[in-house]
Design a protein around this motif. Structure first.
Motif, PDB file in Angstrom:
ATOM      1  N   CYS A   1      -0.147   9.975   8.856  1.00  0.00           N
ATOM      2  CA  CYS A   1      -0.280   8.821   9.755  1.00  0.00           C
ATOM      3  C   CYS A   1      -1.325   7.851   9.231  1.00  0.00           C
ATOM      4  O   CYS A   1      -2.470   8.231   8.979  1.00  0.00           O
ATOM      5  CB  CYS A   1      -0.654   9.314  11.151  1.00  0.00           C
ATOM      6  SG  CYS A   1      -0.638   8.030  12.403  1.00  0.00           S
ATOM      7  N   TYR A   2      -0.915   6.580   9.062  1.00  0.00           N
ATOM      8  CA  TYR A   2      -1.815   5.523   8.604  1.00  0.00           C
ATOM      9  C   TYR A   2      -1.985   4.484   9.713  1.00  0.00           C
ATOM     10  O   TYR A   2      -1.048   4.209  10.474  1.00  0.00           O
ATOM     11  CB  TYR A   2      -1.257   4.825   7.365  1.00  0.00           C
ATOM     12  CG  TYR A   2      -1.376   5.618   6.086  1.00  0.00           C
ATOM     13  CD1 TYR A   2      -2.444   5.405   5.207  1.00  0.00           C
ATOM     14  CD2 TYR A   2      -0.422   6.566   5.748  1.00  0.00           C
ATOM     15  CE1 TYR A   2      -2.549   6.128   4.027  1.00  0.00           C
ATOM     16  CE2 TYR A   2      -0.518   7.294   4.565  1.00  0.00           C
ATOM     17  CZ  TYR A   2      -1.588   7.063   3.715  1.00  0.00           C
ATOM     18  OH  TYR A   2      -1.698   7.780   2.546  1.00  0.00           O
ATOM     19  N   THR A   3      -3.178   3.888   9.793  1.00  0.00           N
ATOM     20  CA  THR A   3      -3.434   2.816  10.755  1.00  0.00           C
ATOM     21  C   THR A   3      -4.225   1.705  10.085  1.00  0.00           C
ATOM     22  O   THR A   3      -4.969   1.944   9.131  1.00  0.00           O
ATOM     23  CB  THR A   3      -4.237   3.326  11.969  1.00  0.00           C
ATOM     24  OG1 THR A   3      -5.487   3.859  11.511  1.00  0.00           O
ATOM     25  CG2 THR A   3      -3.491   4.408  12.715  1.00  0.00           C
ATOM     26  N   TRP A   4      -4.072   0.481  10.590  1.00  0.00           N
ATOM     27  CA  TRP A   4      -4.881  -0.641  10.105  1.00  0.00           C
ATOM     28  C   TRP A   4      -4.823  -1.795  11.111  1.00  0.00           C
ATOM     29  O   TRP A   4      -4.012  -1.803  12.021  1.00  0.00           O
ATOM     30  CB  TRP A   4      -4.433  -1.099   8.722  1.00  0.00           C
ATOM     31  CG  TRP A   4      -3.084  -1.755   8.618  1.00  0.00           C
ATOM     32  CD1 TRP A   4      -2.815  -3.088   8.553  1.00  0.00           C
ATOM     33  CD2 TRP A   4      -1.803  -1.096   8.518  1.00  0.00           C
ATOM     34  NE1 TRP A   4      -1.469  -3.304   8.434  1.00  0.00           N
ATOM     35  CE2 TRP A   4      -0.829  -2.110   8.393  1.00  0.00           C
ATOM     36  CE3 TRP A   4      -1.391   0.234   8.527  1.00  0.00           C
ATOM     37  CZ2 TRP A   4       0.535  -1.820   8.289  1.00  0.00           C
ATOM     38  CZ3 TRP A   4      -0.029   0.518   8.405  1.00  0.00           C
ATOM     39  CH2 TRP A   4       0.902  -0.495   8.294  1.00  0.00           C
TER      40      TRP A   4
ATOM     41  N   ASP B   1       0.811  -1.221   0.000  1.00  0.00           N
ATOM     42  CA  ASP B   1       0.000   0.000   0.000  1.00  0.00           C
ATOM     43  C   ASP B   1       0.841   1.267   0.000  1.00  0.00           C
ATOM     44  O   ASP B   1       0.361   2.321  -0.435  1.00  0.00           O
ATOM     45  CB  ASP B   1      -0.920   0.004   1.217  1.00  0.00           C
ATOM     46  CG  ASP B   1      -1.840  -1.199   1.243  1.00  0.00           C
ATOM     47  OD1 ASP B   1      -3.007  -1.050   0.882  1.00  0.00           O
ATOM     48  OD2 ASP B   1      -1.368  -2.292   1.615  1.00  0.00           O
TER      49      ASP B   1
ATOM     50  N   PRO C   1      -4.230  -0.215   5.153  1.00  0.00           N
ATOM     51  CA  PRO C   1      -3.942   1.054   5.825  1.00  0.00           C
ATOM     52  C   PRO C   1      -4.880   2.170   5.393  1.00  0.00           C
ATOM     53  O   PRO C   1      -5.235   2.287   4.218  1.00  0.00           O
ATOM     54  CB  PRO C   1      -2.499   1.358   5.392  1.00  0.00           C
ATOM     55  CG  PRO C   1      -1.910   0.038   5.042  1.00  0.00           C
ATOM     56  CD  PRO C   1      -3.034  -0.758   4.464  1.00  0.00           C
ATOM     57  N   GLU C   2      -5.268   2.994   6.366  1.00  0.00           N
ATOM     58  CA  GLU C   2      -6.122   4.145   6.104  1.00  0.00           C
ATOM     59  C   GLU C   2      -5.574   5.341   6.876  1.00  0.00           C
ATOM     60  O   GLU C   2      -5.187   5.219   8.044  1.00  0.00           O
ATOM     61  CB  GLU C   2      -7.555   3.844   6.531  1.00  0.00           C
ATOM     62  CG  GLU C   2      -8.558   4.896   6.103  1.00  0.00           C
ATOM     63  CD  GLU C   2     -10.001   4.438   6.306  1.00  0.00           C
ATOM     64  OE1 GLU C   2     -10.829   5.290   6.688  1.00  0.00           O
ATOM     65  OE2 GLU C   2     -10.279   3.238   6.088  1.00  0.00           O
ATOM     66  N   MET C   3      -5.531   6.498   6.232  1.00  0.00           N
ATOM     67  CA  MET C   3      -4.939   7.692   6.836  1.00  0.00           C
ATOM     68  C   MET C   3      -5.874   8.293   7.877  1.00  0.00           C
ATOM     69  O   MET C   3      -7.082   8.376   7.662  1.00  0.00           O
ATOM     70  CB  MET C   3      -4.642   8.725   5.753  1.00  0.00           C
ATOM     71  CG  MET C   3      -3.897   9.951   6.265  1.00  0.00           C
ATOM     72  SD  MET C   3      -3.475  11.130   4.973  1.00  0.00           S
ATOM     73  CE  MET C   3      -5.104  11.798   4.590  1.00  0.00           C
TER      74      MET C   3
END
Length: 528
Positions: free
Chosen positions: A183-186, A150, A205-207
Motif C-alpha cells: 500500500c502506497y500513499t501520497w 513511481d 508515493p511512499e509505502m
C-alpha cells in the motif's frame, strides 16, 4: 442482466449506477452537469445517461465531488460535470493503440485511471512540488492524464483518492500474484491520512511500512474520505478461516475512524468493535463517515450524525443525537429483513450512502436527501435505508404519459383559456427566467471561487456576517479567511495571485509597446 446493478458510485450530491447490460444511470443534484443529462436539473429517480455513441457498452463508473466518469468496453473514458480541473463536458479520453484503460476512480476534484499494463494515470487536481524548492506541496490543475512514473515496473491494482491524498495498492513484483500487494500513499497529510506516522505532506508515493510482505494481513480494498482513509485486509493464504479487518487512519474529529474516540490516528489502527470473525466485501468513505458491508449482508457505519454523514437538518434528540464514534449496525427496511442478502457494494457520497444487494437486483440509500440524491423520489433526509426505484420505469411508458398529459392540456386550452390560466402561465415563465438567472449566477460564483480556492462555491462558504446582517466587510472577511487557512490553501492563493499578477504585467507591457509603436511609427495610411 438489464435489471441487475454491477456497480455504484456516489459523489457530493449525485449517484451513478452501472447496469449489467452496460448502461449508466444517474440521479441527484444536476448542478455543473454532473448527471450527464444535458442540463443542470435535479433528478429524483434513476435516469439513463445518453452518450454520443449509442452503441457503446460501459464496464465501470466513478464519481468525484462534482464530476462523473464512465469506462467503456473499448477502453475509452467519458467524463462530464464540473470542469475547473477536469476534462471538457462530455469529453472522451482516447487510449493509445497499445493501451486500454481497465479501471477508473475519482475523488474530490481528481480523476484516476489504470491501464491494461498496470500503469496509473491522473488528471484534475494533482500534487506537485512547490517551485520554491523547499519540498512543500502544491496542487495544480492537469487537463490531460499524466502517468505516475513511481510505479514503473510494478502493477497498480486498485486506487482511491480523497480531497488531497491518494492511496494505491501496487504489486510487490512486476506482476500481481496472490497476496503480494503493498500500500502506497501520497498527497496532503495534515491529519495523518497517509498513515505514515506523521503529518508531513508527500509529493511522491511512499509505502505504509506496516503492510509489508512480512505482515500477516494483506490489503485488498481501499477508500478515502475527505481527510481519512479506510483499508480492508484479509489473512494471507494459506489460512483456515476467511476473515478480514477494517483499518482506518487520519482525521477522527467526528468519529469517522470508528475507534471509539474523536482523536485522529497517524498510523493504521483496526476498527476493533466490528464483530469477529467477519468477512467484509466492500468499504467506502464519505466526507466524515465510513461504511462497510459483510458477505453475510450486515452493514455498519460510523462517523458524523450516527454514521449517516453530514446531515445538518437531522432531527435526532436526546440519546439518539451525536456522532457515532464506534460502528453502528444499519438494519434493513423490515420488508426484506434486517440483513441485505447477497451484497455487492456500498458507496458513500458526501453525506449519503448507497448499497447494492440481492445480487444487484435491489438498491437502498440513506442519509442526506436534498436534490433527490437518494433516488427515492423525495427531497428529504432518510435516517434508515429506503428503497431506490430500480429498475427505472420504462422510458417509452414515461414518454407516453407525457404525451397523454400534453393532449389533455391542449384539449383544455382549446376550450378557452381563462384569465387565471394566462396569469399562471406568465408567472411560470417569469419563474423559469429567474431560475435560469440564478443558475447562471451560481455557476459564475462557483467558477470564480473554484479558480481561487480550488473548490466550487457552496452555501456554507457564505460568510456569517452576510447571512445574519446582509452587510459584508470584505477586508475583515479576507483577514478571517487567511487566518483560518492551512498551508496548502495559502500556497494555492499565492500561486493564483502570482499567475494573475504576471498576466496583468504582461498585458500592461503589451499595451505600452502598442502605444509606442502607434506614437513613433507612422501608419501605412499616413505614409501614402
Amino acid at each position: 442482466m438489464s435489471h441487475k446493478l454491477i456497480a455504484v458510485a456516489a459523489g457530493e450530491a449525485h449517484t451513478l449506477a452501472l447496469s449489467g447490460d452496460g448502461y449508466v444511470y444517474s440521479w441527484g443534484r444536476g448542478m455543473f452537469g454532473r448527471l450527464g443529462n444535458g442540463s443542470e436539473s435535479d433528478e429524483l429517480f434513476p435516469v439513463r445517461v445518453k452518450f454520443q455513441d449509442s452503441e457503446l457498452k460501459f464496464i465501470a463508473v466513478a464519481a468525484g465531488a462534482y464530476h462523473s466518469l464512465a469506462l467503456a468496453d473499448d477502453g475509452s473514458v467519458w467524463s462530464w460535470g464540473y470542469n475547473i480541473s477536469e476534462l471538457e463536458l462530455d469529453s472522451k479520453i482516447k487510449s493509445k493503440a497499445s493501451l486500454k484503460i481497465s479501471a477508473v476512480k475519482a475523488g474530490g476534484m481528481t480523476s484516476l485511471a489504470i491501464d491494461n499494463r498496470g500503469a496509473l494515470w491522473m488528471w484534475g487536481n494533482c500534487t506537485q512540488e512547490n517551485s520554491d524548492g523547499d519540498g512543500s506541496l502544491m496542487f495544480v490543475s492537469s487537463f490531460t492524464p499524466i502517468p505516475v512514473w513511481d510505479f514503473h515496473g510494478h502493477t497498480v491494482v486498485k486506487v482511491a483518492c480523497g480531497n488531497e491524498h491518494v492511496v494505491a495498492l501496487v504489486s510487490a513484483g512486476e506482476k500481481h500474484k496472490g497476496d503480494d500487494l503493498v500500500c502506497y500513499t501520497w498527497g496532503g497529510n495534515g491529519h495523518g491520512q497517509l498513515g505514515l506516522g506523521d503529518t508531513e505532506n508527500r509529493v511522491r508515493p511512499e509505502m505504509i511500512g506496516m503492510f509489508n510482505q512480512e505482515f500477516q494481513w494483506t490489503v485488498y480494498e481501499v477508500a478515502c474520505g475527505a481527510f481519512h482513509t479506510a483499508l480492508l485486509t484479509r489473512k494471507k493464504r494459506p489460512s483456515d478461516t476467511l476473515e478480514s479487518l477494517c483499518w482506518t487512519f487520519g482525521l477522527g474529529d467526528r468519529g469517522q475512524l470508528g475507534h471509539g474516540t474523536t482523536q485522529s490516528a497517524l498510523v493504521p489502527e483496526p476498527v476493533k468493535e466490528l464483530p469477529q470473525p467477519v468477512y467484509l466485501v466492500s468499504v467506502d468513505c464519505g466526507l466524515f463517515h465510513t461504511s462497510v458491508v459483510s458477505s453475510a449482508g450486515d452493514v455498519w457505519s460510523w462517523g458524523m450524525e450516527k454514521g449517516l454523514g453530514l446531515c445538518p437538518d437531522a432531527s435526532f434528540t436526546g440519546t439518539d443525537s451525536g456522532d457515532a464514534i464506534s460502528p453502528l449496525q444499519i438494519s434493513g427496511d423490515g420488508v426484506h429483513g434486517p440483513k441485505f442478502d447477497d451484497p455487492v457494494q456500498v458507496s458513500c457520497g458526501a453525506a449519503h450512502t448507497v448499497l447494492v444487494a440481492h445480487d444487484g437486483c435491489k438498491l437502498w440509500s440513506w442519509g442526506r436527501g436534498r436534490s433527490g440524491v437518494l433516488g427515492n423520489g423525495k427531497n428529504v433526509d432518510c435516517f434508515a435505508p429506503s428503497i431506490v426505484l430500480w429498475p427505472p420505469r420504462n422510458e417509452d411508458f414515461q414518454q407516453e404519459e407525457l404525451n397523454q398529459s400534453d393532449k389533455i392540456v391542449d384539449k383544455e386550452s382549446s376550450d378557452g383559456d381563462s384569465e387565471m390560466e394566462k396569469k399562471l402561465s406568465l408567472a411560470m415563465e417569469e419563474m423559469k427566467l429567474l431560475q435560469s438567472k440564478l443558475s447562471t449566477m451560481e455557476r459564475y460564483a462557483s467558477i470564480l471561487h473554484g479558480s481561487i480556492f480550488g473548490k466550487p462555491f457552496e452555501e456554507q462558504d457564505i460568510p456569517s456576517s452576510l447571512k445574519n446582517s446582509g452587510t459584508f466587510d470584505i477586508a475583515r472577511e479576507w483577514e478571517n479567511m487567511l487566518e483560518s487557512a492551512d498551508r496548502s490553501k495559502l500556497v494555492r492563493l499565492e500561486m493564483f495571485h502570482r499567475n494573475m499578477l504576471a498576466g496583468v504585467k504582461d498585458k500592461m507591457m503589451k499595451k505600452m509597446i502598442q502605444e509606442i509603436i502607434k506614437e513613433y511609427l507612422p501608419s501605412s495610411t499616413q505614409g501614402k
